[in-house]
Design a protein around this motif. Structure first.
Motif, PDB file in Angstrom:
ATOM      1  N   TRP A  29       0.805  -1.215   0.000  1.00 29.89           N
ATOM      2  CA  TRP A  29       0.000   0.000   0.000  1.00 29.89           C
ATOM      3  C   TRP A  29       0.841   1.270   0.000  1.00 29.89           C
ATOM      4  CZ3 TRP A  29       1.657   2.130   4.440  1.00 29.89           C
ATOM      5  CH2 TRP A  29       1.922   1.292   5.521  1.00 29.89           C
ATOM      6  N   SER A  30       2.119   1.172  -0.398  1.00 32.84           N
ATOM      7  CA  SER A  30       2.985   2.343  -0.371  1.00 32.84           C
ATOM      8  C   SER A  30       3.939   2.353  -1.555  1.00 32.84           C
ATOM      9  CB  SER A  30       3.803   2.337   0.927  1.00 32.84           C
ATOM     10  OG  SER A  30       4.684   3.428   0.975  1.00 32.84           O
ATOM     11  N   VAL A  37       6.405  -6.015   7.783  1.00 28.66           N
ATOM     12  CA  VAL A  37       6.129  -4.859   8.635  1.00 28.66           C
ATOM     13  C   VAL A  37       4.834  -4.192   8.186  1.00 28.66           C
ATOM     14  CG1 VAL A  37       6.934  -2.556   9.289  1.00 28.66           C
ATOM     15  CG2 VAL A  37       8.531  -4.482   9.263  1.00 28.66           C
ATOM     16  N   GLN A  38       4.671  -4.017   6.879  1.00 29.96           N
ATOM     17  CA  GLN A  38       3.448  -3.404   6.357  1.00 29.96           C
ATOM     18  C   GLN A  38       2.209  -4.174   6.777  1.00 29.96           C
ATOM     19  OE1 GLN A  38       2.431  -2.846   2.159  1.00 29.96           O
ATOM     20  NE2 GLN A  38       4.133  -1.404   2.018  1.00 29.96           N
ATOM     21  N   GLY A  91      21.741  -5.490   3.107  1.00 35.93           N
ATOM     22  CA  GLY A  91      20.670  -4.582   2.736  1.00 35.93           C
ATOM     23  C   GLY A  91      19.954  -4.068   3.967  1.00 35.93           C
ATOM     24  N   SER A  92      19.000  -3.190   3.734  1.00 32.29           N
ATOM     25  CA  SER A  92      18.216  -2.638   4.830  1.00 32.29           C
ATOM     26  C   SER A  92      16.943  -2.039   4.270  1.00 32.29           C
ATOM     27  CB  SER A  92      19.004  -1.552   5.572  1.00 32.29           C
ATOM     28  OG  SER A  92      19.326  -0.500   4.680  1.00 32.29           O
ATOM     29  N   PHE A  93      16.002  -1.800   5.160  1.00 37.77           N
ATOM     30  CA  PHE A  93      14.842  -1.022   4.750  1.00 37.77           C
ATOM     31  C   PHE A  93      14.503  -0.050   5.865  1.00 37.77           C
ATOM     32  CE2 PHE A  93      12.463  -4.039   7.254  1.00 37.77           C
ATOM     33  CZ  PHE A  93      11.367  -3.332   7.704  1.00 37.77           C
ATOM     34  N   TYR A  94      14.030   1.097   5.447  1.00 41.06           N
ATOM     35  CA  TYR A  94      13.621   2.130   6.383  1.00 41.06           C
ATOM     36  C   TYR A  94      12.130   2.234   6.283  1.00 41.06           C
ATOM     37  CZ  TYR A  94      18.532   2.813   6.649  1.00 41.06           C
ATOM     38  OH  TYR A  94      19.861   2.584   6.838  1.00 41.06           O
ATOM     39  N   SER A  95      11.507   2.135   7.397  1.00 42.31           N
ATOM     40  CA  SER A  95      10.093   1.828   7.480  1.00 42.31           C
ATOM     41  C   SER A  95       9.173   3.006   7.242  1.00 42.31           C
ATOM     42  CB  SER A  95       9.832   1.194   8.839  1.00 42.31           C
ATOM     43  OG  SER A  95       8.627   0.522   8.849  1.00 42.31           O
ATOM     44  N   PHE A  96       7.997   2.823   7.713  1.00 44.35           N
ATOM     45  CA  PHE A  96       6.856   3.649   7.420  1.00 44.35           C
ATOM     46  C   PHE A  96       6.611   4.638   8.552  1.00 44.35           C
ATOM     47  CE2 PHE A  96       6.685  -0.611   5.789  1.00 44.35           C
ATOM     48  CZ  PHE A  96       6.629  -0.365   4.436  1.00 44.35           C
TER      49      PHE A  96
END
Length: 127
Positions: free
Chosen positions: A9-10, A64-65, A23-28
């Motif tokens: 949804w983003s 996470v979403q 790697g990494s992800f930066y959240s919402f």
């Protein structure tokens, strides 16, 4: 930044970093006033390792979403090994299909970035 595409949804930015192998992800978090992002290290020796990092980060961002990633609390040594994922079969299907869709949108661009960097580093080593 090599791509900005929809995932779940983003819209999600995809960055590459030649100095990383992971790697990494930066959240919402709306307070940052930026789109969520995934960074994939392209310093891998092989394409399949780079692709595996993309796949891992995409799925974890979707967990996470979908609010299916949990972490122990009140621990002194909290780290990424503390994550647990709990979902039903329908949620699993949704996450996998959303992940596959995002990957299909960014695959060619990530592969090109990895190939370009791999070619550059091989040429540099020959000198």
């Amino acid at each position: 930044l090599i791509a900005t595409e929809v995932m779940g949804w983003s819209m999600i930015n995809l960055f590459v970093d030649p100095n990383e192998r992971g790697g990494s992800f930066y959240s919402f978090t709306p307070s940052k006033k930026t789109l969520p992002s995934i960074t994939v290290g392209i310093g891998q020796r092989s394409w399949w390792q780079c692709f595996a990092v993309l796949e891992h980060e995409v799925l974890e961002a979707l967990f996470v979403q979908y609010n299916v990633r949990y972490q122990h609390s009140d621990l002194i040594g909290i780290n990424s090994a503390d994550y647990h994922f709990l979902m039903d079969h329908q949620q699993f299907t949704e996450v996998v299909s959303q992940g596959a869709y995002y990957i299909s949108l960014v695959y060619v661009r990530l592969q090109k970035a990895w190939k370009d960097y791999d070619t550059y580093t091989r040429r540099k080593k020959k000198k």
